[in-house]
Design a protein around this motif. Structure first.
Motif, PDB file in Angstrom:
ATOM      1  N   SER A 167       0.825  -1.209   0.000  1.00  0.00           N
ATOM      2  CA  SER A 167       0.000   0.000   0.000  1.00  0.00           C
ATOM      3  C   SER A 167       0.860   1.259   0.000  1.00  0.00           C
ATOM      4  N   ARG A 227       2.391   1.735  -3.458  1.00  0.00           N
ATOM      5  CA  ARG A 227       1.348   2.193  -4.375  1.00  0.00           C
ATOM      6  C   ARG A 227       1.111   3.687  -4.208  1.00  0.00           C
ATOM      7  N   ARG A 228       1.047   4.172  -2.956  1.00  0.00           N
ATOM      8  CA  ARG A 228       0.863   5.606  -2.719  1.00  0.00           C
ATOM      9  C   ARG A 228       2.035   6.408  -3.281  1.00  0.00           C
ATOM     10  N   ASN A 237       3.922   5.521  -5.851  1.00  0.00           N
ATOM     11  CA  ASN A 237       3.748   5.500  -7.308  1.00  0.00           C
ATOM     12  C   ASN A 237       2.648   6.456  -7.754  1.00  0.00           C
ATOM     13  N   GLU A 238       1.540   6.485  -7.032  1.00  0.00           N
ATOM     14  CA  GLU A 238       0.441   7.375  -7.394  1.00  0.00           C
ATOM     15  C   GLU A 238       0.865   8.834  -7.267  1.00  0.00           C
ATOM     16  N   GLU A 282       3.133   9.629 -10.224  1.00  0.00           N
ATOM     17  CA  GLU A 282       2.361   9.668 -11.462  1.00  0.00           C
ATOM     18  C   GLU A 282       1.553  10.960 -11.546  1.00  0.00           C
ATOM     19  N   GLU A 308       5.398  -3.119  -6.802  1.00  0.00           N
ATOM     20  CA  GLU A 308       4.506  -3.075  -5.650  1.00  0.00           C
ATOM     21  C   GLU A 308       4.366  -4.434  -4.966  1.00  0.00           C
ATOM     22  N   TYR A 363      -1.405   1.801 -16.946  1.00  0.00           N
ATOM     23  CA  TYR A 363      -1.170   2.055 -15.520  1.00  0.00           C
ATOM     24  C   TYR A 363      -2.409   2.669 -14.880  1.00  0.00           C
ATOM     25  N   ARG A 364      -2.966   3.694 -15.512  1.00  0.00           N
ATOM     26  CA  ARG A 364      -4.139   4.363 -14.944  1.00  0.00           C
ATOM     27  C   ARG A 364      -5.350   3.429 -14.882  1.00  0.00           C
ATOM     28  N   ARG A 373      -4.960   1.251 -11.855  1.00  0.00           N
ATOM     29  CA  ARG A 373      -5.178   2.037 -10.636  1.00  0.00           C
ATOM     30  C   ARG A 373      -6.651   2.174 -10.295  1.00  0.00           C
ATOM     31  N   ARG A 374      -7.534   1.980 -11.240  1.00  0.00           N
ATOM     32  CA  ARG A 374      -8.977   2.099 -10.973  1.00  0.00           C
ATOM     33  C   ARG A 374      -9.485   1.006 -10.034  1.00  0.00           C
ATOM     34  N   PHE A 433      -2.431  -4.482  -7.556  1.00  0.00           N
ATOM     35  CA  PHE A 433      -1.063  -3.989  -7.460  1.00  0.00           C
ATOM     36  C   PHE A 433      -0.275  -4.498  -8.661  1.00  0.00           C
TER      37      PHE A 433
END
Length: 119
Positions: A22, A25-26, A28-29, A32, A48, A65-66, A69-70, A75
Motif C-alpha cells: 500500500s 502504491r501511494r 507510485n500514485e 504519477e 509493488e 497504468y491508470r 489504478r482504478r 497492485f
C-alpha cells in the motif's frame, strides 16, 4: 536473465507485506500525479510486491497504468515477484503482473468472497 525467488521472506508477516504494498502504491500514485507525468505515454513505477528488499522499477504504458489504478485492490509487480500469502494473480502481462490483494490497506485479511474480481 534469471528471475530471483521473491516469495515472502521468512519471518515477514503477510500484514507487513500488505502494508508495504500500500505504501509503495501511494508513492507510485504521487509520482504519477506530478505535472510532468500525469498524461505521460509511459510511466516508471516501483514494483509493488511489498518485499522490503525490492527496489525494482518497471516501465508501463500510462493508460494501462491508470486503468489498473482504478481497481483499489490491484497492485503491479514484476513477473515473479508475486507474494501468494497476500494476493493472487489476476493477469500476467509479460514482464509484469497484476496481483489482487487479499489484505486491506491496514494489513487485515479480507474474506475471499469480498474481494472484487474485476472485469
Amino acid at each position: 536473465m534469471a528471475v530471483e525467488n521473491h516469495n515472502r521472506s521468512e519471518g515477514t508477516r503477510p500484514s507487513e507485506v500488505a502494508h508495504r504494498q500500500s505504501y509503495v502504491r501511494r508513492v507510485n500514485e504521487g509520482a504519477e500525479a506530478l505535472p510532468q507525468n500525469c498524461d505521460a505515454d509511459e510511466v516508471s513505477i516501483l514494483c509493488e510486491c511489498g518485499r522490503g528488499e525490492c527496489t525494482s522499477t518497471l516501465q508501463l504504458n500510462g493508460e494501462v497504468y491508470r486503468s489498473v489504478r482504478r481497481q483499489a485492490t490491484w497492485f503491479i509487480v514484476i513477473d515473479g515477484h508475486e507474494v501468494p500469502e497476500v494476493g493472487r494473480v489476476k493477469q500476467r502481462r509479460g514482464t509484469w503482473t497484476i496481483v489482487e490483494s487479499t489484505y486491506s490497506p491496514n494489513g487485515t485479511e479480507v474474506a475471499s468472497d469480498l474481494v472484487h474480481e474485476g472485469p
